[in-house]
Enzyme design. Structure first.
Site, PDB file in Angstrom:
ATOM      1  CG  HIS A  16      11.894 -13.556 -66.628  1.00 37.73           C
ATOM      2  ND1 HIS A  16      11.619 -14.711 -66.515  1.00 37.73           N
ATOM      3  CD2 HIS A  16      12.307 -13.279 -67.882  1.00 37.73           C
ATOM      4  CE1 HIS A  16      11.762 -15.279 -67.799  1.00 37.73           C
ATOM      5  NE2 HIS A  16      12.411 -14.527 -68.677  1.00 37.73           N
ATOM      6  CG  ASP A  18      10.138 -15.382 -63.766  1.00 39.01           C
ATOM      7  OD1 ASP A  18       9.776 -14.302 -64.055  1.00 39.01           O
ATOM      8  OD2 ASP A  18      10.801 -16.415 -64.362  1.00 39.01           O
ATOM      9  CB  SER A  21      13.771 -16.540 -70.859  1.00 32.86           C
ATOM     10  OG  SER A  21      12.301 -16.153 -71.081  1.00 32.86           O
TER      11      SER A  21
END
Length: 263
Positions: A240, A212, A88
């Site tokens: 995610h 995700d 991320s």
């Protein structure tokens, strides 16, 4: 003897970098699996995150936020290369580390991570993601009051609805607790010359996570399209937080990537 040497050559060092509002703790499943497979796994807390001793209002710049990773890279013995793994928002810190230490990077792996392109400011990726998901995307997440007047912007905390609906819909609920993060410095994030061919020449692998909801797969592929030459792998059945929802599949991809980097 030859088999023993080959086995030794295939032991790798992975540095694992968490995303926004998380800490090194989120890698506990993947790090354990890597170590059980005979590899070294170093999961880092960025400044002001997880168990790092700095407070949020101590972290004034993006470089200070990324300092634990930069210091770990600088401390590597001469000749050692690591596989950097970003999740991320951690993609920005990894990009900075690759830019600063390209000779110490065997590969940079972006696990549904923010992946800046050479010659573009890192903030462009964030701006485009925000435009892609829309203003209501973050649900009950909120900004906190900024206690340090020297820092522009405000700290950000993910709300429980955002966590459960966008990040952890396929992951165990127990790790989803208090999340906070430091603030990236706008000057650094908008510097078009921050990531150059030093970063661009490194082997980069992007792991697309189809389910995700935090960084949608369509946007993941858009980031890849901005960086020709980046290799792509995929994980299905993960959210995610792929290191929590599909840790063994992720670890297999990481080891395969490291083996290929070693030739």
């Amino acid at each position: 003897m030859a088999a023993s040497e080959t086995n030794k050559q295939r032991r790798h060092h992975f540095m694992l970098v968490h995303g926004m509002c998380h800490g090194a703790w989120c890698w506990y499943k993947a790090a354990t699996a890597l170590r059980c497979a005979g590899h070294r796994a170093t999961a880092l807390d960025m400044a002001g995150c997880g168990a790092h001793p700095a407070r949020l209002d101590d972290v004034r710049t993006f470089e200070e936020y990324s300092r634990p990773l930069l210091d770990a890279m600088a401390a590597l013995p001469a000749g050692e290369q690591v596989v950097l793994v970003a999740h991320s928002h951690g993609g920005y810190s990894v990009a900075l580390a690759v830019e600063r230490f390209p000779d110490k990077v065997a590969a940079a792996v972006f696990v549904t991570a923010s992946m800046p392109a050479v010659g573009r400011p890192m903030a462009a990726t964030s701006d485009e993601l925000l435009a892609f998901v829309g203003p209501d995307f973050f649900l009950d997440s909120k900004e906190l009051e900024q206690e340090n007047p020297e820092i522009k912007g405000k700290p950000f905390i993910f709300g429980p609805n955002f966590v459960s609906q966008r990040l952890y819909q396929l992951s165990p609920p127990e790790p989803a607790n208090a999340f906070t993060t430091g603030n990236p410095d706008e000057v650094v994030m908008r510097d078009e010359k921050l990531v150059t061919e030093g970063y661009g020449s490194a082997r980069r692998v992007f792991i697309v996570v189809e389910e995700d909801r935090g960084i949608p797969a369509e946007f993941q592929r858009r980031m890849v399209a901005h960086s020709p030459g980046v290799e792509v792998s995929e994980i299905t059945g993960a959210d995610h937080m792929a290191m929590l929802s599909q840790p063994l599949e992720l670890v297999q991809l990481l080891i395969r990537t490291a083996d290929q980097s070693q030739g």
